[in-house]
Write a protein that holds these residues in place. Structure first.
Motif, PDB file in Angstrom:
ATOM      1  N   SER A 281       0.787  -1.168   0.016  1.00 15.60           N
ATOM      2  CA  SER A 281       0.196   0.084  -0.028  1.00 15.60           C
ATOM      3  C   SER A 281       0.987   1.150   0.080  1.00 15.60           C
ATOM      4  N   ASN A 282       0.376   2.353  -0.406  1.00 12.90           N
ATOM      5  CA  ASN A 282       1.109   3.681  -0.398  1.00 12.90           C
ATOM      6  C   ASN A 282       0.723   4.447   0.947  1.00 12.90           C
ATOM      7  N   VAL A 283       0.129   3.850   1.830  1.00 14.25           N
ATOM      8  CA  VAL A 283       0.092   4.227   3.195  1.00 14.25           C
ATOM      9  C   VAL A 283       1.227   4.315   3.993  1.00 14.25           C
ATOM     10  N   HIS A 284       1.804   5.292   4.563  1.00 18.03           N
ATOM     11  CA  HIS A 284       2.977   5.285   5.285  1.00 18.03           C
ATOM     12  C   HIS A 284       2.694   4.805   6.532  1.00 18.03           C
ATOM     13  N   LYS A 285       3.402   3.790   6.947  1.00 16.81           N
ATOM     14  CA  LYS A 285       3.407   2.993   8.294  1.00 16.81           C
ATOM     15  C   LYS A 285       4.597   3.336   8.898  1.00 16.81           C
ATOM     16  N   GLN A 286       4.550   3.656  10.338  1.00 13.34           N
ATOM     17  CA  GLN A 286       5.631   4.093  10.791  1.00 13.34           C
ATOM     18  C   GLN A 286       5.926   3.397  12.412  1.00 13.34           C
ATOM     19  N   VAL A 287       6.860   2.979  12.788  1.00 17.71           N
ATOM     20  CA  VAL A 287       7.050   2.460  14.163  1.00 17.71           C
ATOM     21  C   VAL A 287       8.324   3.369  14.741  1.00 17.71           C
ATOM     22  N   TYR A 288       8.091   4.144  15.827  1.00 15.16           N
ATOM     23  CA  TYR A 288       9.113   4.770  16.447  1.00 15.16           C
ATOM     24  C   TYR A 288       9.605   3.694  17.810  1.00 15.16           C
ATOM     25  N   ILE A 289      10.852   3.433  17.814  1.00 12.68           N
ATOM     26  CA  ILE A 289      11.189   2.714  19.004  1.00 12.68           C
ATOM     27  C   ILE A 289      11.813   3.704  20.101  1.00 12.68           C
ATOM     28  N   TYR A 290      11.278   4.015  21.184  1.00 11.36           N
ATOM     29  CA  TYR A 290      11.863   4.820  21.937  1.00 11.36           C
ATOM     30  C   TYR A 290      12.410   4.167  23.298  1.00 11.36           C
ATOM     31  N   GLY A 291      12.254   2.823  23.357  1.00 10.55           N
ATOM     32  CA  GLY A 291      12.961   2.190  24.618  1.00 10.55           C
ATOM     33  C   GLY A 291      13.688   0.778  24.133  1.00 10.55           C
ATOM     34  N   GLY A 292      14.192   0.173  24.987  1.00 10.76           N
ATOM     35  CA  GLY A 292      14.796  -1.210  24.583  1.00 10.76           C
ATOM     36  C   GLY A 292      14.439  -2.064  26.003  1.00 10.76           C
ATOM     37  N   LEU A 293      13.185  -2.248  26.207  1.00  6.37           N
ATOM     38  CA  LEU A 293      12.897  -3.387  27.227  1.00  6.37           C
ATOM     39  C   LEU A 293      13.474  -4.611  26.861  1.00  6.37           C
ATOM     40  N   ASP A 294      13.387  -5.057  25.543  1.00  6.53           N
ATOM     41  CA  ASP A 294      14.094  -6.196  25.076  1.00  6.53           C
ATOM     42  C   ASP A 294      15.195  -5.885  24.198  1.00  6.53           C
ATOM     43  N   THR A 295      16.370  -6.247  24.865  1.00  5.08           N
ATOM     44  CA  THR A 295      17.726  -5.759  24.193  1.00  5.08           C
ATOM     45  C   THR A 295      18.168  -6.508  23.227  1.00  5.08           C
ATOM     46  N   ARG A 296      17.524  -7.687  22.730  1.00  4.08           N
ATOM     47  CA  ARG A 296      17.733  -8.458  21.685  1.00  4.08           C
ATOM     48  C   ARG A 296      17.672  -7.624  20.432  1.00  4.08           C
ATOM     49  N   PRO A 297      18.440  -8.237  19.256  1.00  2.00           N
ATOM     50  CA  PRO A 297      18.106  -7.187  17.921  1.00  2.00           C
ATOM     51  C   PRO A 297      16.632  -7.299  17.602  1.00  2.00           C
ATOM     52  N   THR A 298      16.445  -6.259  16.684  1.00  2.00           N
ATOM     53  CA  THR A 298      14.881  -6.062  16.215  1.00  2.00           C
ATOM     54  C   THR A 298      14.865  -6.920  14.940  1.00  2.00           C
ATOM     55  N   GLU A 299      13.908  -7.671  14.932  1.00  2.00           N
ATOM     56  CA  GLU A 299      13.776  -8.719  13.869  1.00  2.00           C
ATOM     57  C   GLU A 299      12.579  -8.237  12.830  1.00  2.00           C
ATOM     58  N   ILE A 300      12.902  -7.869  11.871  1.00  2.00           N
ATOM     59  CA  ILE A 300      11.536  -7.207  11.253  1.00  2.00           C
ATOM     60  C   ILE A 300      11.356  -8.230   9.851  1.00  2.00           C
ATOM     61  N   THR A 301      10.086  -8.875   9.870  1.00  2.00           N
ATOM     62  CA  THR A 301       9.941  -9.760   8.717  1.00  2.00           C
ATOM     63  C   THR A 301       9.131  -8.853   7.887  1.00  2.00           C
ATOM     64  N   ARG A 302       9.962  -8.347   6.642  1.00  2.00           N
ATOM     65  CA  ARG A 302       9.379  -7.440   5.701  1.00  2.00           C
ATOM     66  C   ARG A 302       8.266  -8.010   4.793  1.00  2.00           C
ATOM     67  N   GLY A 303       7.023  -8.003   5.279  1.00  2.00           N
ATOM     68  CA  GLY A 303       5.602  -8.250   4.460  1.00  2.00           C
ATOM     69  C   GLY A 303       4.808  -7.173   4.151  1.00  2.00           C
TER      70      GLY A 303
END
Lengths: 379, 379
Positions: free
Chosen positions: A279-301
């Motif tokens: 879609s052409n709708v902008h989707k935004q996630v802002y990460i402002y903390g790190g309660l889980d210090t593991r890597p951020t794992e993004i499955t791009r679908g």
């Protein structure tokens, strides 16, 4: 010991890969004309403080030493974590973003003198200290009848949660998602959104946390540990149309799941034609903390119209400017005992803050668990 | 077969979870007054075309059927991949972003008639077709002496690589990083940066690829398979000051490694004081491709001033507007045989494009391997 010297909590990461937390005696500076000395009586341990306090150290290696009055905590910093620590290595740093206390000494200016005996809040750093010399302009005088404990968390959580709804509006979104939503900050954000009529999708990590939020009147609460999590989240996103999220977790799959759920909800809405790029709708996630210090794992679908990035209060305030910052700050003072009230599970002294059991407890960053340091509690 | 009908490649994902690629006979539309019919003779298989062609299908399950003249390829789409495919399910879609060919029939307007016999390029979609009816305004007439093969890749790679340096400037960066840098696009970007005096850090995945780029005069080439990769990358970032990257890989750890290396380079520069939140220099990675379809795994060791997001040519061109788009387009035409020359490893017909061996080869998206379809090759 009088006002001339006071204890201060210090954090140090040595080049050898060791974290050392300790208390040091520091002389209280003589206030300049436009300065005051504040006896700090309440300073919260925010997640952002913990990041500086323990850095990349592995607390399972924690060792206590020193004396009862001058406890010392050491812990190993894994080699992989040392790169991110490079800039602070071998520098003993004071700590504590915000806090409140009573003005016990003032400079010569009228503005400084006017604060004598007043309870003030400040976001000046080094607040885990018995005394702090602050500029008059740094002090936020609290209304009569407000205790230091009530005013200790005037800045970080209130301005951060207000910053989220401000960012939502400024970037063209109409509803938002929040993770670790049962936190102190999350509860505040709920109160703001209920008051301001903003649809908020709360993501929590247990049924108990979901109950806390429902008890506060939250309408959209989804539990990431539920087997129906993705379906529940998509349903809430279809209803609310939220396309921006603020994520305190950071690590693991959650940020990516939110983006995928947003895209699925956008497709379900039927308002947007199919495109190979999503879609052409902008989707935004802002990460402002790190309660889980593991890597951020993004499955791009979720196509190509998306962004994940860091969000931080101070750059945000710089961006919106002085007048808008003042507007947000005034709202906090006006609603300090309602919308912006904070709750603490335990009040500790500086020495108690370095007790291994306490440190292990607050370093866990468990939802609902929040410590307040009273640097003058032992006196 | 005359111009009245022509073969067209189609991709279809069925609700049952099956991908089907086939050729269909489609009637060529009668051109309107301002339209022309182009006999397509060259259309590249870009990574962006592959995304639509095979979708989320698992090509290890590929089956060939049909006849020699009408081959059919089928493959299974894993259930996990079907969610992202939802919007295109059961829709037989033509394919092929861009291409070039010769105008063989025109509408009645003077502008249309003027194109008769001319070689034109277009980015009209459905270019894996023997004939395409296009508006005059969609056609880019190529200079005399330019073949369809030379003009086939006029748009996607040239405008994407120019879009990268434009984005770099517009967002306040002065140097850039590119991954999968030995690709056709990467070689183009190198030529642009060398010509325009922009420092470009090329990240490649083999020593052989590094050699290709050094042969083109690239100054900064780092190999992500080298044991000294992170150190090499940090050194290149210290020298160039690059704080924006364009990443064609998408999956795995690379995007996060780039952000961590940028932060390390910023800290090494000594220009920025330590902050618990990392440097205040904005670090940006744009993911514009998905050569690695695994999740993006970001180890967050670079503070809070960062962003990873999707980057796509068309929204970018929309953003910069018509005049700037025209400026970029004109540069491509002017430098089509130099800066923007493309190289192909194999030219295939439509039936050959559905040969399992060819499909397996181009679907691998191997660097240096690029296929060109000539839909009229068999005629």
């Amino acid at each position: 010991m009088g006002v001339e010297t006071g204890l201060q909590l210090r954090t140090l990461i040595k080049r050898s890969g060791e974290l050392e937390l300790s208390l040091v005696d520091v002389p209280t500076p003589e206030p300049g004309p436009d300065e005051v000395v504040v006896r700090i009586e309440a300073a919260p341990i925010n997640p952002s403080d913990l990041g500086l306090l323990v850095g990349a150290a592995d607390l399972s290696t924690m060792q206590a030493s020193g004396t009862k009055d001058r406890p010392v905590i050491t812990a190993k910093v894994p080699e992989a974590g040392m790169r991110a620590m490079a800039a602070r290595v071998d520098e003993s740093m004071p700590i504590g973003n915000e806090g409140a206390g009573v003005v016990v000494k003032t400079g010569s200016s009228d503005a400084a003198k006017a604060l004598m005996g007043r309870t003030v809040a400040a976001i000046g750093g080094a607040m885990y200290s018995q005394y702090r010399c602050l500029k008059v302009s740094e002090c936020l005088p609290l209304p009569a009848g407000t205790t230091p404990a009530e005013g200790a968390s005037c800045f970080v959580n209130p301005l951060t949660s207000l910053g989220m709804t401000e960012t939502m509006r400024r970037e063209g979104h109409t509803a938002l998602v929040h993770t670790a939503a049962a936190s102190n900050l999350g509860q505040m954000l709920n109160k703001i959104c209920l008051k301001d009529g903003i649809a908020l999708v709360n993501i929590v990590r247990s049924a108990a946390q979901a109950e806390i939020l429902r008890g506060l009147g939250a309408k959209y609460v989804v539990d990431s540990t539920s087997p129906t999590f993705m379906d529940d989240l998509i349903a809430a996103l279809v209803e609310t149309g939220a396309t921006i999220a603020f994520d305190a977790i950071g690590g693991g799959k959650l940020a990516g799941q939110i983006l995928n759920a947003m895209e699925a909800a956008i497709n379900k809405s039927g308002k947007h034609p199919y495109s190979r790029y999503g879609s052409n709708v902008h989707k935004q996630v802002y990460i402002y903390g790190g309660l889980d210090t593991r890597p951020t794992e993004i499955t791009r679908g979720f196509g190509m119209t998306w962004s994940v990035g860091g969000w931080l209060l101070f750059p945000f305030l710089m961006k919106i400017g002085k007048a808008d910052t003042e507007r947000l700050r005034q709202r906090v003072v006006d609603e300090l005992k309602t919308t912006f009230a904070s709750h603490y599970t335990k009040v500790v002294s500086l020495t108690e803050a370095l007790d291994p059991a306490n440190l292990a407890a607050y370093a866990k960053r468990a939802t609902g668990e929040k410590f307040l340091i009273d640097p003058n509690k032992d006196k």
